[in-house]
Design an enzyme around this catalytic site. Structure first.
Site, PDB file in Angstrom:
ATOM      1  N   HIS A  86      26.725  42.537 -17.808  1.00 27.21           N
ATOM      2  CA  HIS A  86      27.657  43.598 -17.413  1.00 27.21           C
ATOM      3  C   HIS A  86      27.124  44.923 -17.920  1.00 27.21           C
ATOM      4  O   HIS A  86      26.527  44.967 -19.004  1.00 27.21           O
ATOM      5  CB  HIS A  86      29.044  43.321 -18.009  1.00 27.21           C
ATOM      6  CG  HIS A  86      30.132  44.065 -17.315  1.00 27.21           C
ATOM      7  ND1 HIS A  86      30.464  45.349 -17.644  1.00 27.21           N
ATOM      8  CD2 HIS A  86      30.926  43.707 -16.278  1.00 27.21           C
ATOM      9  CE1 HIS A  86      31.439  45.743 -16.847  1.00 27.21           C
ATOM     10  NE2 HIS A  86      31.741  44.783 -16.007  1.00 27.21           N
ATOM     11  N   ASP A 143      33.598  36.949 -13.385  1.00 29.06           N
ATOM     12  CA  ASP A 143      33.310  36.222 -12.147  1.00 29.06           C
ATOM     13  C   ASP A 143      32.742  34.838 -12.381  1.00 29.06           C
ATOM     14  O   ASP A 143      32.677  34.023 -11.466  1.00 29.06           O
ATOM     15  CB  ASP A 143      32.333  37.030 -11.287  1.00 29.06           C
ATOM     16  CG  ASP A 143      33.010  38.266 -10.753  1.00 29.06           C
ATOM     17  OD1 ASP A 143      34.211  38.184 -10.473  1.00 29.06           O
ATOM     18  OD2 ASP A 143      32.352  39.308 -10.649  1.00 29.06           O
TER      19      ASP A 143
HETATM   20  N1  CMC Z   1      20.573  37.370 -14.992  1.00 28.93           N
HETATM   21  C1  CMC Z   1      19.356  37.565 -15.521  1.00 28.93           C
HETATM   22  N2  CMC Z   1      18.936  38.715 -16.091  1.00 28.93           N
HETATM   23  C2  CMC Z   1      19.824  39.714 -16.142  1.00 28.93           C
HETATM   24  C3  CMC Z   1      21.135  39.587 -15.618  1.00 28.93           C
HETATM   25  C4  CMC Z   1      21.499  38.361 -15.037  1.00 28.93           C
HETATM   26  N3  CMC Z   1      22.715  38.174 -14.526  1.00 28.93           N
HETATM   27  N4  CMC Z   1      21.799  40.746 -15.802  1.00 28.93           N
HETATM   28  C5  CMC Z   1      20.943  41.587 -16.410  1.00 28.93           C
HETATM   29  N5  CMC Z   1      19.762  40.955 -16.622  1.00 28.93           N
HETATM   30  C6  CMC Z   1      18.585  41.488 -17.325  1.00 28.93           C
HETATM   31  C7  CMC Z   1      17.858  42.529 -16.484  1.00 28.93           C
HETATM   32  O1  CMC Z   1      16.854  41.917 -15.697  1.00 28.93           O
HETATM   33  C8  CMC Z   1      17.287  43.439 -17.554  1.00 28.93           C
HETATM   34  O2  CMC Z   1      16.180  42.769 -18.127  1.00 28.93           O
HETATM   35  P1  CMC Z   1      14.912  43.639 -18.656  1.00 28.93           P
HETATM   36  O3  CMC Z   1      15.444  44.527 -19.757  1.00 28.93           O
HETATM   37  O4  CMC Z   1      13.934  42.626 -19.116  1.00 28.93           O
HETATM   38  O5  CMC Z   1      14.441  44.430 -17.465  1.00 28.93           O
HETATM   39  C9  CMC Z   1      18.384  43.454 -18.630  1.00 28.93           C
HETATM   40  O6  CMC Z   1      19.070  42.200 -18.477  1.00 28.93           O
HETATM   41  C10 CMC Z   1      19.368  44.606 -18.483  1.00 28.93           C
HETATM   42  O7  CMC Z   1      19.939  44.537 -17.187  1.00 28.93           O
HETATM   43  P2  CMC Z   1      20.266  45.767 -16.243  1.00 28.93           P
HETATM   44  O8  CMC Z   1      20.028  45.349 -14.831  1.00 28.93           O
HETATM   45  O9  CMC Z   1      19.569  46.987 -16.752  1.00 28.93           O
HETATM   46  O10 CMC Z   1      21.808  45.914 -16.520  1.00 28.93           O
HETATM   47  P3  CMC Z   1      22.819  46.739 -15.639  1.00 28.93           P
HETATM   48  O11 CMC Z   1      23.820  47.270 -16.580  1.00 28.93           O
HETATM   49  O12 CMC Z   1      22.109  47.722 -14.774  1.00 28.93           O
HETATM   50  O13 CMC Z   1      23.434  45.615 -14.672  1.00 28.93           O
HETATM   51  C11 CMC Z   1      24.835  43.998 -13.733  1.00 28.93           C
HETATM   52  C12 CMC Z   1      24.666  45.044 -14.837  1.00 28.93           C
HETATM   53  C13 CMC Z   1      26.283  43.462 -13.776  1.00 28.93           C
HETATM   54  C14 CMC Z   1      24.595  44.635 -12.356  1.00 28.93           C
HETATM   55  C15 CMC Z   1      23.842  42.834 -13.976  1.00 28.93           C
HETATM   56  O14 CMC Z   1      24.053  42.265 -15.243  1.00 28.93           O
HETATM   57  C16 CMC Z   1      23.917  41.768 -12.898  1.00 28.93           C
HETATM   58  O15 CMC Z   1      23.347  41.943 -11.822  1.00 28.93           O
HETATM   59  N6  CMC Z   1      24.657  40.639 -13.159  1.00 28.93           N
HETATM   60  C17 CMC Z   1      24.837  39.612 -12.157  1.00 28.93           C
HETATM   61  C18 CMC Z   1      25.882  40.050 -11.169  1.00 28.93           C
HETATM   62  C19 CMC Z   1      27.281  39.964 -11.722  1.00 28.93           C
HETATM   63  O16 CMC Z   1      27.681  38.957 -12.284  1.00 28.93           O
HETATM   64  N7  CMC Z   1      28.055  41.029 -11.504  1.00 28.93           N
HETATM   65  C20 CMC Z   1      29.469  41.052 -11.855  1.00 28.93           C
HETATM   66  C21 CMC Z   1      29.813  42.118 -12.826  1.00 28.93           C
HETATM   67  S1  CMC Z   1      31.487  41.839 -13.455  1.00 28.93           S
HETATM   68  C22 CMC Z   1      32.507  42.144 -12.114  1.00 28.93           C
HETATM   69  C23 CMC Z   1      32.570  43.572 -11.751  1.00 28.93           C
HETATM   70  O17 CMC Z   1      33.000  44.375 -12.599  1.00 28.93           O
HETATM   71  O18 CMC Z   1      32.244  43.889 -10.596  1.00 28.93           O
END
Ligand code: CMC
Length: 436
Positions: free
Chosen positions: A313, A371
């Site tokens: 998240h 989720d």
């Molecule tokens: N699985 C594997 N790796 C992950 C995941 C995941 N679900 N989420 C983040 N990472 C890794 C990402 O690859 C990055 O790694 P590195 O530092 O090596 O490049 C690190 O963790 C930081 O991630 P980020 O993409 O910079 O984090 P963000 O804040 O931009 O993204 C997110 C947040 C929710 C989009 C992401 O965690 C994600 O895509 N999660 C899966 C989708 C999901 O479950 N979304 C629902 C969110 S809760 C409901 C809502 O509020 O909508």
């Protein structure tokens, strides 16, 4: 906003004059640096794609402490709201700032209940969609179309219009989601029945048919109501910011909420519950629990583009408090339905256990989000997977409205207009087509 005694000073290594920037304190959470005069005084913008460090507004509605895993609506912890209040009480709280008294609650519930039907013409609008359209495509259209039916609630600057639009949207979203579902399966729409609770009515509109009444089960109704409460608001997330930005142009409330629905659809946001259940199904088909190791390996491989859906998240760097509550609801629902041996639930629990111990997830502070379990609950209740995000939209509608109304009432609000760092071609001349 309370000004802080501390000032930030911005200085430049090229000798340009430095600038003092005011700081403001919230009631809780990080202070903010006010950069509104930055461009006028320095000719420079800030650069913050994805708003990683930018507060786009001040707000009194929802507070999240991502490190602690804390979520407050108007100061009340989500755990207390989910346990002691129902969804409509939570709606009242989000909209008006305080929990309702018994008489205020009764009046609010009556008002919402009186608006559950939608204009009959909406059926004909819905019929224009293909039967296999994704429910979120349908919902984006239907919610936007409400502005064509309720002309007395489209002036966003008129508080009465905003109020009636709020009540209509909260009341009609369950009807529209159920209609979208019935349409895809070719069943007649079921009209709302106003002696049922908000969640009970929704479930009846989903699962009853004209030839077979649906008697809502209390445990499942409570679970659905909790899903609504947990999703009701989440401060300045992507869809809420979309609603605020869209509404900042002065567009009507229905159009602004339709923009929120469109944004929510994406798999990184509301679409994650659908994507999470699809992921669990895929792992199950690959061989289930025995294949978790292989799947986690793919997730950790930077070139694979595979994510563990339902994990991670932007704000929570701890266990999402909504996920804990959803996990509890998941147990209740599966027990009620005699599904405690559900293979997907077992798989989810095993996946969660392994991920929480794995260095990759620990180092990145990736914990289950809401989720991760909400899909299993909804599937057990009988909600088809493509409808999950539409239910999230139904629940989040109140948050979007509360945030939109707050923005309109804020004397500091302006049309949203981010700036950019331009890195494209500088000015050049067009070569006539024959010479290109
Ligand atoms: N699985 C594997 N790796 C992950 C995941 C995941 N679900 N989420 C983040 N990472 C890794 C990402 O690859 C990055 O790694 P590195 O530092 O090596 O490049 C690190 O963790 C930081 O991630 P980020 O993409 O910079 O984090 P963000 O804040 O931009 O993204 C997110 C947040 C929710 C989009 C992401 O965690 C994600 O895509 N999660 C899966 C989708 C999901 O479950 N979304 C629902 C969110 S809760 C409901 C809502 O509020 O909508």
């Amino acid at each position: 906003m309370t000004p802080s005694d501390v000032k930030a000073t911005l200085s430049f290594s090229d000798g340009s004059p430095q600038m003092d920037l005011p700081l403001y304190k919230g009631t809780i959470g990080p202070d903010v640096i006010d950069i509104r005069k930055l461009y006028a005084q320095t000719g420079k913008f800030t650069y913050d794609p994805g708003f990683l460090s930018t507060a786009s507004c001040n707000s009194t509605i929802t507070y999240i402490d991502g490190d602690k895993g804390e979520l407050l609506y108007r100061g009340y912890p989500i755990e207390q709201l989910a346990t002691n209040c129902d969804y409509l009480e939570t709606c009242y709280l989000l909209l008006y700032g305080e929990l309702p008294s018994p008489s205020q609650k009764e009046e609010f519930v009556n008002r919402v209940t009186n608006h559950t039907m939608v204009n009959e013409q909406m059926q004909f609008f819905l019929r224009g969609f293909r039967r296999d359209a994704h429910p979120m495509a349908v919902m984006t259209g239907l919610v936007g179309a409400l502005s064509a039916f309720y002309h007395d609630s489209t002036d966003i600057n008129n508080p009465e219009h905003r109020e009636i639009a709020a009540i209509r949207l909260i009341a009609k979203m369950p009807t529209l989601v159920a209609m979208a579902y019935k349409y895809t399966i070719g069943q007649p729409y079921i009209y709302p029945k106003n002696d049922l609770s908000y969640a009970g009515n929704f479930m009846r509109m989903m699962f009853a048919t004209p030839c077979e009444e649906y008697k809502p089960n209390d445990v499942l109704v409570r679970a659905m109501d909790r899903i609504f409460t947990l999703h009701a608001d989440h401060e300045q997330n992507a869809s809420t910011s979309t609603v605020r930005l869209c509404g900042s142009s002065g567009t009507n409330p229905f159009a602004a909420i339709a923009a929120g629905v469109a944004c929510l659809w994406g798999p990184a946001h509301g679409g994650a519950n659908e994507a999470c259940l699809n992921m669990l199904n895929d792992i199950q088909q690959m061989g289930g629990v025995a294949k978790i190791g292989e799947f986690i390996k793919q997730v950790k491989d930077k070139n694979s583009n595979v994510k563990l859906m339902g994990f991670g998240h932007r704000v929570y760097k701890n266990y999402d408090p909504r996920a804990k509550l959803m996990r509890e609801t998941c147990h209740e629902v599966l027990n009620e339905l005699g599904l405690h041996d559900d293979p997907l639930f077992k798989l989810a629990m095993e996946l969660e256990k392994i991920a929480l111990e794995d260095e990759y997830f620990v180092a990145r502070k990736l914990y289950p989000n809401v989720d991760f379990y909400s899909g299993i609950v909804q599937r057990a209740i009988g909600i088809p997977v493509p409808l999950f995000t539409a239910i999230f939209a139904l629940a989040r509608t109140v948050g979007w409205i509360a945030q939109l109304n707050e923005m309109i009432g804020d004397p500091e609000y302006k049309i949203g207009r981010p700036r950019q760092l331009f890195v494209g071609a500088t000015q050049r001349n067009v070569t006539p087509i024959a010479e290109r």
